[in-house]
Design a protein around this motif. Sequence first.
Motif, short mmCIF file in Angstrom:
data_model
loop_
_atom_site.label_atom_id
_atom_site.label_comp_id
_atom_site.label_asym_id
_atom_site.label_seq_id
_atom_site.Cartn_x
_atom_site.Cartn_y
_atom_site.Cartn_z
N SER A 39 0.83 -1.19 0.00
CA SER A 39 0.00 0.00 0.00
C SER A 39 0.88 1.25 0.00
N SER A 41 2.81 2.28 -2.46
CA SER A 41 4.05 2.16 -3.26
C SER A 41 3.92 2.88 -4.60
N LYS A 43 1.21 2.16 -7.04
CA LYS A 43 0.59 1.32 -8.08
C LYS A 43 -0.53 2.06 -8.82
N THR A 45 -1.12 5.28 -8.87
CA THR A 45 -0.58 6.45 -9.57
C THR A 45 0.01 6.02 -10.90
N GLU A 164 -6.49 -3.60 -8.99
CA GLU A 164 -6.96 -4.56 -7.98
C GLU A 164 -8.30 -5.16 -8.41
N1 LIG Z 1 -4.05 12.84 -5.27
C1 LIG Z 1 -3.05 12.68 -4.41
N2 LIG Z 1 -2.62 13.72 -3.65
C2 LIG Z 1 -1.58 13.57 -2.79
N3 LIG Z 1 -0.91 12.41 -2.60
C3 LIG Z 1 -1.31 11.35 -3.30
C4 LIG Z 1 -2.39 11.41 -4.24
N4 LIG Z 1 -2.54 10.18 -4.80
C5 LIG Z 1 -1.60 9.39 -4.23
N5 LIG Z 1 -0.86 10.08 -3.34
C6 LIG Z 1 0.29 9.57 -2.56
O1 LIG Z 1 1.17 8.92 -3.46
C7 LIG Z 1 1.68 7.71 -2.92
C8 LIG Z 1 1.30 6.53 -3.83
O2 LIG Z 1 -0.11 6.36 -3.81
P1 LIG Z 1 -0.86 5.26 -4.67
O3 LIG Z 1 -2.33 5.43 -4.45
O4 LIG Z 1 -0.37 5.32 -6.06
O5 LIG Z 1 -0.33 3.91 -3.99
P2 LIG Z 1 -0.89 2.41 -4.13
O6 LIG Z 1 0.32 1.56 -4.25
O7 LIG Z 1 -1.89 2.36 -5.22
O8 LIG Z 1 -1.58 2.19 -2.72
P3 LIG Z 1 -2.87 1.28 -2.34
O9 LIG Z 1 -2.46 -0.15 -2.60
O10 LIG Z 1 -3.06 1.57 -0.88
O11 LIG Z 1 -4.01 1.73 -3.21
C9 LIG Z 1 1.08 7.60 -1.53
O12 LIG Z 1 2.03 8.10 -0.61
C10 LIG Z 1 -0.13 8.49 -1.58
O13 LIG Z 1 -0.43 9.02 -0.32
#
Ligand SMILES: Nc1ncnc2c1ncn2[C@@H]1O[C@H](COP(=O)(O)OP(=O)(O)OP(=O)(O)O)[C@@H](O)[C@H]1O
Length: 357
Positions: A39, A41, A43, A45, A164
């Motif tokens: 979580s 990392s 993904k 984004t 997911e």
């Molecule tokens: N719109 C946003 N504004 C600010 N920070 C963001 C935004 N979107 C993501 N982040 C930050 O960027 C980083 C990566 O987030 P992301 O959602 O891509 O991770 P993830 O691997 O998809 O997590 P998860 O498995 O929990 O969904 C995190 O630290 C998150 O807090």
Amino acid sequence: MSTVLQLSQVTKSYGASAALDSVDFSLPDNAYISLLGPSGSGKTTLLRVIAGFEEPDAGSILFHGKRLDGVEPHDRGIGFVFQNFALFPHLSVAENVAFGLRNRKVDPVTDARVLAKRVQDMLSLVGLSGFDDRAVTQISGGQRQRVALARTLVTEPKMVLLDEPLGALDANLRGRMRNELKIIRERCGVTFLHVTGSESEALAMGDLVLVLDRGRIAQAAASDVVYNSPATASVARFLNCYNLFAGDVVADAFVGPAGRFPLNGSRRKAPQPAYAIRYDRVSIRSRDAVLSDDEVRIEADFIASEYSGAAVNSFFALDGGHVFEVESHLSHARPPAFVEKDRYALVWKKEDALVFG
Ligand SMILES: Nc1ncnc2c1ncn2[C@@H]1O[C@H](COP(=O)(O)OP(=O)(O)OP(=O)(O)O)[C@@H](O)[C@H]1O
């Protein structure tokens, strides 16, 4: 194999923190790719940047050899399947699938007969023939997942991003849908990039597994390579099947708070030093058992065992509180019953350990 997608030095920050930090990779065409990461990392984004919902701050994305900068999401030829499926609850199964085709900006399909045929073909591809008129509120989670997939595939994307996609399903269905997704992908012949936080799902599904760690690609390799030879201690940690120790290599041993483990010389380059031994490479012996020259041992107190059908996982407390896990496959022999709080020797071969740093 030709390349469908190539990312070079892609960076995306939110405020001061980099969600993606110089991401580089190439994806082969006509393949199932898993993107694994814990979580936060990056993904989601990464998927959003590829889909065009977000622009990267730097770097380039080539899709079939062409740069995607400034290309609108609906003009990219890339489909997106959302975790919650994002179906229209007031529309039937067929109407949900038809929606994308009828309403797409480029080349919308308005002829009712053509539309009906395309929807039928797609429902048949995902195994939902006969469900056309059903409300999407009156079908199961797995069927909703297939409608979401059909709605994306009907627009004939050249690649599909799945965020997911099995996360909303129960464990049983998740297992079955893994197989279904692979079969559907093979039938349509495009690359699927499937994001998951589950190591077993990533390894089971991906022809290629990308591992994302704090916005960077830590490893891109086949499942068995990732499993047997994780590139960094972080990758080993995400796999949930390695005991990891902090410390440093000193002469011919790895030395840390847990003790001194003699090495056999092999060591992999990684940013952080660490010592890893897989749960199923360890045997549990009495404290007075004799050790051979190629073995390493540590002592720990038995806490509990967990039976999972094919294996028993036993948990031990090391001095200092760190929990050490051992997986004993029942196809070898059933391990004896261990006594809670009794001390045992945990033994493995030097050559089975992975040494990072
Ligand atoms: N719109 C946003 N504004 C600010 N920070 C963001 C935004 N979107 C993501 N982040 C930050 O960027 C980083 C990566 O987030 P992301 O959602 O891509 O991770 P993830 O691997 O998809 O997590 P998860 O498995 O929990 O969904 C995190 O630290 C998150 O807090």
